[in-house]
Design a protein around this motif. Structure first.
Motif, PDB file in Angstrom:
ATOM      1  N   GLY A 141       0.852  -1.185   0.158  1.00 30.07           N
ATOM      2  CA  GLY A 141       0.004   0.140  -0.119  1.00 30.07           C
ATOM      3  C   GLY A 141       1.007   1.136  -0.028  1.00 30.07           C
ATOM      4  O   GLY A 141       1.984   1.275  -0.751  1.00 30.07           O
ATOM      5  N   ASN A 142       0.352   2.569   0.706  1.00 32.12           N
ATOM      6  CA  ASN A 142       1.290   3.603   0.901  1.00 32.12           C
ATOM      7  C   ASN A 142       2.553   3.248   1.375  1.00 32.12           C
ATOM      8  O   ASN A 142       2.750   2.646   2.376  1.00 32.12           O
ATOM      9  N   ILE A 143       3.622   3.851   1.023  1.00 32.09           N
ATOM     10  CA  ILE A 143       4.781   3.780   1.759  1.00 32.09           C
ATOM     11  C   ILE A 143       5.403   5.230   1.928  1.00 32.09           C
ATOM     12  O   ILE A 143       5.215   6.104   1.309  1.00 32.09           O
ATOM     13  N   THR A 144       5.827   5.328   3.405  1.00 32.91           N
ATOM     14  CA  THR A 144       6.097   6.413   3.884  1.00 32.91           C
ATOM     15  C   THR A 144       7.453   6.278   4.651  1.00 32.91           C
ATOM     16  O   THR A 144       7.709   5.239   5.214  1.00 32.91           O
ATOM     17  N   LEU A 145       8.519   7.197   4.363  1.00 33.17           N
ATOM     18  CA  LEU A 145       9.667   7.107   4.936  1.00 33.17           C
ATOM     19  C   LEU A 145       9.829   8.374   5.856  1.00 33.17           C
ATOM     20  O   LEU A 145      10.028   9.500   5.233  1.00 33.17           O
ATOM     21  N   ILE A 146      10.011   8.355   7.194  1.00 29.94           N
ATOM     22  CA  ILE A 146      10.475   9.566   8.016  1.00 29.94           C
ATOM     23  C   ILE A 146      11.914   9.174   8.371  1.00 29.94           C
ATOM     24  O   ILE A 146      12.238   8.041   8.949  1.00 29.94           O
ATOM     25  N   TYR A 147      12.751   9.983   7.962  1.00 31.47           N
ATOM     26  CA  TYR A 147      14.291   9.608   8.435  1.00 31.47           C
ATOM     27  C   TYR A 147      14.709  10.936   8.815  1.00 31.47           C
ATOM     28  O   TYR A 147      14.401  12.144   8.465  1.00 31.47           O
ATOM     29  N   GLY A 148      15.678  10.875   9.696  1.00 32.93           N
ATOM     30  CA  GLY A 148      16.276  11.874  10.619  1.00 32.93           C
ATOM     31  C   GLY A 148      17.698  11.752  10.870  1.00 32.93           C
ATOM     32  O   GLY A 148      18.238  10.713  10.873  1.00 32.93           O
ATOM     33  N   GLY A 149      18.362  12.879  11.226  1.00 36.42           N
ATOM     34  CA  GLY A 149      19.943  12.601  11.669  1.00 36.42           C
ATOM     35  C   GLY A 149      19.963  13.902  12.485  1.00 36.42           C
ATOM     36  O   GLY A 149      19.394  14.718  12.357  1.00 36.42           O
ATOM     37  N   ARG A 150      21.248  13.996  12.790  1.00 38.67           N
ATOM     38  CA  ARG A 150      21.605  15.207  13.807  1.00 38.67           C
ATOM     39  C   ARG A 150      21.699  16.209  12.935  1.00 38.67           C
ATOM     40  O   ARG A 150      21.505  17.440  13.364  1.00 38.67           O
TER      41      ARG A 150
END
Ligand SMILES: Cc1cc2nc3c(=O)[nH]c(=O)nc-3n(C[C@H](O)[C@H](O)[C@H](O)COP(=O)(O)OP(=O)(O)OC[C@H]3O[C@@H](n4cnc5c(N)ncnc54)[C@H](O)[C@@H]3O)c2cc1C
Ligand code: SF4
Ligand code: SF4
Ligand code: SF4
Ligand code: SF4
Ligand code: FES
Lengths: 276, 359, 324
Positions: A141-150
């Motif tokens: 289905g829907n694909i979401t990427l939440i990505y973080g870094g310093r």
């Protein structure tokens, strides 16, 4: 081939490039071409890379099984082996033992919305699953990427992030703790973004990996959003040596992260003695 | 199988004969310690006390080579290197003389890990296949012995190829009982045990001297569950471990402890990858590159040692309902006897049984 | 044994109970698993305090247990020799006097189980009586009596500080020292052997070592513990191999790092499961220190260990001028 589980296959580095100041990506092929053609693995599995004379360490195969021109590893420089790996260049010989460990249960994720939540190099295991899903896009289905870094500099796979955002068939949300002048995305920690987006748990699975603190708060945020323990998937890290369940050190209670993991659902983790 | 007789006076010659066919490891006395040494001509095997170390060295040596490697420069392009890797040579046939029944049972527990857990360990398997145990049955239990708590006993036959029972008859020696065909072959040159010797043995076995058995074994079938109940009670583990020195004595002497490390030792353009004993009582065992350590204190580490033996192992290798669980401890008591601060694993387990019930 | 023995234990328990409110806990000795073994205990309650004992089986040096307890206020039961470890730790600023409440017990000497094991099989012992100059062992095969002096630890036979040198509560009558000035007769005897004989001796002894590092971890002054060079891969001085060379190198390292600090409490040797006489190496260092600097570790809280400082002109080190 020998059945000796400690004996690495010989492999060659075919390409290296820097992701961040302390993460380098290696593309590797087995020296024996037939073995390389026969090499099979599942998204989420790891391998032990050897630099003979220094030792071995565990890294997730962060390329997907759908793209077998090479096996890709992204390595953060932290200690003895990773320092040595970072000095190697294209053409250098290394050893590879794998695939090891369990993998993401992508079968049971079919037809569902997938939320990837990553921090720093924690994106590496998510990348293999994400690319696998993009290569089998219709199944999910829907694909979401939440990505973080310093900082923006600390984000891995920078080129691909833009590519993924431009695809149109998935959503990419980037965030950093400390932005620089050119940063045009979100600012703040990953769990806060998750809460902000109010991701729906309806028919969804959340897959998360990153520093222990981030995982802890991400899981809390997911629970608040209504995700059940079965809907939360994460990967664990433990000091490893043998990778095959014998040397003993990677146990959490009676489970060995090297064979029973590294992928666990939150429901499975709650069954284990709480020693993280 | 007929019972044979190994006279004390024939011990050295018999051992020497075995040493022609095997790498023979036999215990000798050195000061307060009793240690296994490779057979040498003028050696006097000492079978009078249990050896200080367990017998696991024969199957899981403290150091062994997993592989050796050599780097070679490519003569056509000196910026390129190639690496060549070789597996270790197969082990020599070995005979271990003078283990005790608790050591022999340790073989079974090591088998669980190295042969039955999932991936068969080829180095262990090769040693296991060609190592024989000539074990000495215990005439009495020591203050630190509790083999009867964990499914064994002073005359347990499990894991041995030959069991020797000390007798005074016929000038003193051992009634030797073969337990496997290989064991029988070892004994085929020895005379049959006399009737007097056999009768003496039968009498001894029928009525063990009263002070020999230190009291009945407690029922430990609930130990795994009590352990899990107390898992998060750090006060309990802090108190149990307060005096622990975090050394390797308990785990290195244990016949059932099997944890190991893997490290490379380089010298010039070649080197080896070693497997060496490791100990879960050391902080370094679980220390990660980031500095994070899931077992930061001695309390965490003692909890893991006890938990592995009395909870995780029985859960991994379950017995039929109602049967006594199989623990990863043979009750040899070495960890108690040699611990510099007398940490007593029996006490910890009994405390678990008591406090895990109350909480 | 002095007549105040039983009395003294009661006094100790009372003193500990009275201090419980002022400390996080008290470390002392309780009965171990058999009549020849005591074990360290953590005392938090009055009931715990009633388990305290003090006799010739109280061999452990509890100063070692202070490692990692910085920031806590701790009561500690010490013998004369143990008090020297405390002094040494304080000299090196590794311990604050104010952190401790010290229960000092004048000592008649402790047993060396290694010596007893050579003379008797004590593995099934069911009783032990220690009187003036005899140790009676109640063994399954009958009673065995040994002269006390034959089974006391060597350090006790040459002890000059049976009375704790630092204490808040001194419990029991002071003892007269059993030993006079240390003559290092054992070392002299050993050094009469040829280099080859000495080498063979250590080869044989060290080959038993299992690299358990009980010797290191039991030493109250070996304060690196898990960041020890023996475990380090960078610098990589020792390999993981259990070879004679690695085992020996570690003992040399331990002896050198303890030079001028070791109080000869003997815990390293006592803790060794394989009975390796490693204290001899430390005694060698100490004799040199004594000769060169006239220094004895852990006696004077105000003294500065000689290898922690330097004098422009050392008494025993010849200044050969600037030969550069
Ligand atoms: C399942 C799994 C997947 C991983 N995937 C990646 C990845 O994709 N990229 C990446 O950069 N890192 C990954 N790691 C972490 C990586 O294995 C360690 O950072 C690495 O082993 C450190 O080795 P070193 O020799 O440089 O460090 P040192 O501190 O010198 O470590 C020496 C030894 O300790 C062990 N060790 C130390 N830290 C760890 C650790 N955190 N986890 C496991 N073993 C450790 C190794 O056996 C190593 O040989 C993963 C770890 C696990 C368990
Ligand atoms: S229990 Fe005893 S032997 Fe084991 S690590 Fe602690 S001090 Fe050492
Ligand atoms: S845990 Fe202790 S008693 Fe049990 S087998 Fe190991 S050394 Fe022996
Ligand atoms: S080296 Fe040995 S004798 Fe010296 S202080 Fe340390 S434990 Fe005591
Ligand atoms: S205590 Fe003994 S066996 Fe253990 S490392 Fe020290 S010398 Fe070796
Ligand atoms: S790494 Fe050896 S058991 Fe998991």
């Amino acid at each position: 081939m020998s059945l000796n589980p400690y004996l690495p296959s010989l492999a060659t580095i075919i390409e290296t490039f820097d992701e961040t100041p302390d993460v380098k990506t290696f593309r590797v092929v087995l020296k024996d071409e037939a073995a390389m053609r026969a090499f099979r693995f599942e998204p989420g599995q790891v391998a032990q890379l050897s630099v003979f004379g220094t030792g071995e360490s565990t890294f997730v195969i962060c390329s997907p099984p759908t793209r077998m021109d090479f096996l890709q590893f992204s390595v953060m420089r932290v200690g003895e082996l990773t320092h040595r790996l970072h000095t190697l260049k294209e053409g250098d010989p290394i050893g590879l033992r794998g695939p090891l460990g369990n993998h993401f249960d992508y079968e049971s994720m079919k037809g569902k919305d997938i939320v990837f939540i990553g921090g720093g190099l924690g994106l590496a295991p998510l990348r293999t699953l994400l690319l696998f899903m993009l290569d089998n896009r219709a199944d999910y289905g829907n694909i979401t990427l939440i990505y973080g870094g310093r900082t923006p500099e600390h984000l891995c796979f920078k080129g691909e992030l833009a590519e993924w955002a431009a695809r149109g068939d998935m959503r990419v949300e980037l965030t950093v703790d400390n932005p620089d002048k050119s940063w045009s995305h979100r600012v703040g920690v990953v769990p806060a973004v998750l809460t902000d987006l109010a991701v729906s748990p309806e028919n969804a699975v959340a897959v998360t990996c990153g520093p222990p603190i981030m995982i802890r708060f991400t899981i809390q945020a997911l629970e608040k959003l209504g995700f059940t323990d079965e809907q939360i998937v994460t990967t664990l890290e433990r000091r490893m040596k043998c990778g095959v369940g014998l040397c003993g050190r990677c146990n959490i209670g009676g489970k060995f992260v090297c064979v029973d993991g590294p992928v666990f659902t939150q429901a499975q983790l709650k069954e284990l003695p709480q020693e993280f | 199988m007929v019972a044979r007789f190994l006279a004390n006076s024939a011990l050295a010659d018999t051992a020497a004969a075995w040493a022609r066919d095997f790498r023979l490891l036999a215990p000798v006395r050195e000061g307060q310690a009793v240690v296994y040494r490779a057979w040498a001509k003028d050696m006097h095997p000492f079978l009078g006390r249990p050896p200080t170390c367990s017998a696991k060295e024969a199957l899981l040596p403290q150091t062994e080579n997993l592989l050796t490697y050599t780097y070679r420069k490519d003569q056509a392009d000196l910026t390129r290197t190639e690496v060549f890797v070789a597996e270790p040579l197969p082990p020599e046939p070995t005979l271990l003389l003078g283990a005790r029944p608790c050591d022999a049972r340790g073989r079974k527990l090591l088998d669980r890990v190295f042969l039955e857990r999932g991936v068969e360990d080829p180095l262990y398997a090769a040693k296991r296949r060609n190592t024989l145990f000539v074990t000495v049955a215990c005439e009495r239990m020591e203050n630190t012995c509790f083999c009867h708590w964990t499914g064994g006993g002073p005359t347990s036959e499990e894991g041995s190829d030959v069991l020797l029972f000390a007798v005074g008859a016929d000038g003193g020696g051992y009634v030797a009982k073969a337990l496997t065909p290989e064991g029988e072959r070892l004994l085929d040159k020895l005379p049959e045990a006399s009737r007097a010797a056999q009768e003496e043995l039968a009498a001894k076995l029928a009525s063990p001297p009263s002070q020999a058995v230190p009291g009945p074994a407690p029922d430990l079938s609930a130990a795994p569950e009590r352990f899990l109940k107390l898992f998060g009670n750090m006060d309990f583990w802090m108190d149990e471990s307060a005096r622990c020195l975090s050394c390797g004595v308990c785990t290195y002497l244990c016949p059932a402890c099997s944890c190991f490390n893997i490290t490379d030792e380089n010298s010039g353009m070649k080197g080896k990858r070693l497997r060496t004993w490791d100990t879960c009582m050391s902080a370094l065992y679980t220390l990660e590159g980031s500095g994070h350590n899931p077992r930061v204190s001695r309390a965490h580490r003692l909890r893991n040692r006890v938990g592995h033996k009395f909870c995780y192992h029985p859960q991994e290798f379950p017995k039929d309902a109602g049967a006594q669980p199989e623990f990863s401890c043979t009750g040899c008591g070495r960890c108690i006897k040699s611990c510099p601060v007398s940490v007593d694993i029996r006490r910890v387990v009994l405390d678990l049984m008591e406090k895990g019930d109350a909480s | 044994m002095a007549a105040d023995a039983d009395d003294r234990v009661l006094q100790l328990r009372a003193a500990v109970k009275a201090e419980l409110a002022n400390v996080d806990f008290v470390l002392g000795y309780a009965k171990g698993f058999d009549p020849l073994h005591a074990t360290p205990v953590t005392v938090r309650t009055e009931a715990d305090a009633d388990r305290l004992i003090f006799d010739a089986t109280c061999v452990q040096n509890l100063a070692t247990s202070l490692y990692g307890l910085n920031g806590k206020r701790i009561g500690l039961v010490v013998k004369g020799c143990d008090s020297r470890s405390l002094i040494q730790l304080m000299q090196e600023k590794l311990l604050e006097r104010s952190q401790l409440v010290i229960f000092g017990l004048p000592c008649d000497g402790v047993l060396d189980l290694a010596k007893i094991r050579v003379k008797a099989d004590i593995a099934a012992i069911h009783g032990a009586e220690i009187s003036g100059d005899e140790v009676r062992l109640l063994l399954p095969e009958g009673t065995k009596t040994l002269p006390r002096r034959d089974v006391l630890a060597d350090k006790c036979l040459r002890c000059r500080y049976p009375n704790p040198l630092v204490a808040d509560h001194l419990i029991g009558q002071e003892r007269t020292p059993q030993g006079a000035e240390d003559t290092y007769a054992d070392l002299d005897g050993f050094e009469k052997l040829s280099p080859q004989e000495r080498f063979d001796f250590w080869k044989r002894q060290m080959s038993r070592c299992i690299r358990c590092y009980a010797c290191r971890n039991a030493c109250p002054l070996c304060v690196c513990k898990h960041v020890c060079l023996a475990d380090s891969r960078d610098p990589h001085w020792l390999s993981a191999e259990a070879t004679l060379q690695e085992k020996w190198l570690f003992q040399v390292m331990h002896a050198l790092h303890l030079a001028g600090r070791c109080t000869e409490c003997g815990e390293c040797q006592r803790s060794c499961p394989m009975g390796i006489p490693i204290l001899l190496l430390k005694r060698k260092m100490n004799r040199e220190l004594k000769e060169v600097f006239n220094y004895e570790a852990g006696v004077d809280p105000e003294a500065v260990p000689p290898l922690h400082t330097f004098l422009m002109e050392e008494d025993k080190i010849k200044d050969r001028g600037q030969l550069w």
